[in-house]
Write a protein that holds these residues in place. Structure first.
Motif, mmCIF file in Angstrom:
data_model
loop_
_atom_site.group_PDB
_atom_site.id
_atom_site.type_symbol
_atom_site.label_atom_id
_atom_site.label_comp_id
_atom_site.label_asym_id
_atom_site.label_seq_id
_atom_site.Cartn_x
_atom_site.Cartn_y
_atom_site.Cartn_z
ATOM 1 N N ASN A 1 1.924 4.654 3.942
ATOM 2 C CA ASN A 1 2.596 4.718 2.646
ATOM 3 C C ASN A 1 2.001 5.767 1.709
ATOM 4 O O ASN A 1 2.618 6.153 0.723
ATOM 5 C CB ASN A 1 2.555 3.349 1.967
ATOM 6 C CG ASN A 1 3.112 2.250 2.854
ATOM 7 O OD1 ASN A 1 2.453 1.833 3.799
ATOM 8 N ND2 ASN A 1 4.317 1.791 2.564
ATOM 9 N N GLU B 1 6.543 3.693 8.143
ATOM 10 C CA GLU B 1 5.514 3.799 7.106
ATOM 11 C C GLU B 1 4.759 2.484 6.966
ATOM 12 O O GLU B 1 3.528 2.446 6.932
ATOM 13 C CB GLU B 1 6.151 4.154 5.765
ATOM 14 C CG GLU B 1 6.588 5.585 5.611
ATOM 15 C CD GLU B 1 7.226 5.825 4.254
ATOM 16 O OE1 GLU B 1 6.908 5.073 3.302
ATOM 17 O OE2 GLU B 1 8.043 6.749 4.142
ATOM 18 N N LYS B 2 5.512 1.382 6.889
ATOM 19 C CA LYS B 2 4.910 0.063 6.727
ATOM 20 C C LYS B 2 4.192 -0.363 8.005
ATOM 21 O O LYS B 2 3.099 -0.928 7.961
ATOM 22 C CB LYS B 2 5.988 -0.951 6.351
ATOM 23 C CG LYS B 2 6.638 -0.691 4.998
ATOM 24 C CD LYS B 2 7.737 -1.695 4.715
ATOM 25 C CE LYS B 2 8.396 -1.423 3.362
ATOM 26 N NZ LYS B 2 9.532 -2.361 3.095
#
Length: 290
Positions: free
Chosen positions: A189, A183-184
Motif C-alpha cells: 500500500n 496491494e493488500k
C-alpha cells in the motif's frame, strides 16, 4: 514451431437481460488472436446439453479452432448486468463443465507447439481444471509466452492460487481493481502503481507487467521499458471482453516481432474498438489487424 496461441479456461454464455453472448476470457483472447492470422485455440469443456451444442456451433461459425471436451456437468453461464457506463457485473454459476477440463493427449501435443498461452484465476477455482492448466503450462517450451490474465471474479481466488500462477507465468496482465487486491495481499500500500508493477516484475522474474485502468489509460513495464498510453475516447456499447482483446492484440504484436511500445499501441486501439461493440467476440476491422 507453429504459431499456436491458446486460451485455456472458462468457456460459457454471458447472459444479458435481453440476449446471451458467447464468452469466457480465454476463449475471447484466442478468438481475437486468431483474427491477427495466428492459429488461435480455445481450450475448455462444455456440457452434454443444448447450450454446449450452441457453443460448438458458434465456435465453428467464428472459425475458431478448439479443444473442448464434453462432460457430464452443465455448460457454464454467467448472468451479466451493465451499469450506466457499460461496466459489467457478473454472477458466475458454479460446478459447471469448465470446472472439469481434462488433460488429454491432444492437449499435451498442442502444448509442445504453443507460442503463447493465456490463463486466468477463475478456471482454477476447481482442482480438476487447475491441474490441467498447470500441466499444460509445464509442457510448454522455454521460449513460450505465458500470460497470467489474473481476472479476479467474486470469491473465486486465493493468495496461494495467485502466487502459484505468478510463479508459472512470464507476463502478468492486471487491471486497476485487481491491483488493489494485490496491494493488500502483499502489503504494498505504500507503493504507487508503477512501483508495484516493478516489484512484481522483479519478485516473480517476469518479462512484462501490463496494467489496464479503463478510461484512465494503461501501463506496460518491463525490466528495460516503462510506457503509458491514454485510452482513446469512444462511444461505449459495453466493455465485456475489452481486456481480453487488449491482451490478444499485445500478444499478436509480440509474435509479429513488434516492439513493446508498438504492441502496447495495437492493444490499446483494439480494446477501444471492442468497447464500441456489443459482446466480447466481435470482428475487428482490417485497419487494426495490419
Amino acid at each position: 514451431m507453429e504459431n499456436i496461441i491458446v486460451g485455456i479456461g472458462e468457456l460459457l454464455w454471458d447472459v444479458f437481460p435481453d440476449r446471451k453472448v458467447l464468452g469466457g476470457a480465454p476463449a475471447n483472447f484466442a478468438y481475437h488472436a486468431s483474427q491477427f492470422g495466428f492459429d488461435g485455440r480455445a481450450v475448455s469443456a462444455i456440457g452434454n446439453d443444448t447450450l454446449g451444442n450452441e457453443i460448438i456451433s458458434q465456435l465453428n461459425d467464428k472459425k475458431l479452432k478448439y479443444i473442448v471436451e464434453q462432460t457430464s456437468h452443465p455448460t457454464g453461464t454467467v448472468q451479466v448486468t451493465l451499469d450506466a457506463n457499460g461496466i459489467p457485473q457478473y454472477e458466475i454459476c458454479e460446478n459447471v463443465a469448465w470446472d472439469n477440463i481434462p488433460f488429454t493427449k491432444e492437449l499435451g501435443d498442442i502444448a509442445s507447439q504453443t507460442k503463447v498461452v493465456c490463463f486466468g484465476s477463475l478456471a482454477q477455482r476447481s482442482e480438476t481444471s487447475r491441474t490441467t492448466i498447470h500441466r499444460f503450462l509445464d509442457a510448454l517450451s522455454d521460449d513460450a509466452w505465458k500470460i497470467f490474465d489474473i481476472n479476479l471474479r467474486q470469491h473465486f481466488y486465493s493468495d496461494k492460487l495467485i502466487n502459484n500462477s505468478l510463479s508459472k507465468c512470464n507476463i502478468l496482465k492486471i487491471n486497476d481493481e485487481e491491483m488493489v487486491v494485490l496491494e493488500k495481499m502483499y502489503g504494498l500500500n505504500n507503493m504507487n502503481e508503477e512501483e508495484i508493477c516493478k516489484h512484481l516484475l522483479e519478485k516473480y522474474s517476469l518479462k512484462i507487467v501490463i496494467l489496464t485502468k479503463g478510461t484512465s489509460g494503461s501501463l506496460v513495464v518491463t525490466p528495460h521499458y516503462t510506457g503509458f498510453r491514454e485510452t482513446p475516447v469512444v462511444k461505449v456499447a459495453d466493455t465485456v471482453g475489452a481486456g481480453d482483446s487488449f491482451t490478444a492484440g499485445f500478444a499478436a504484436s509480440l509474435l509479429r516481432g513488434k516492439s513493446i511500445s508498438e504492441a502496447h499501441e495495437t492493444a490499446v486501439n483494439v480494446s477501444a474498438y471492442v468497447c464500441t461493440q456489443h459482446g466480447a467476440m466481435c470482428s475487428l476491422p482490417a485497419r487494426l489487424l495490419q
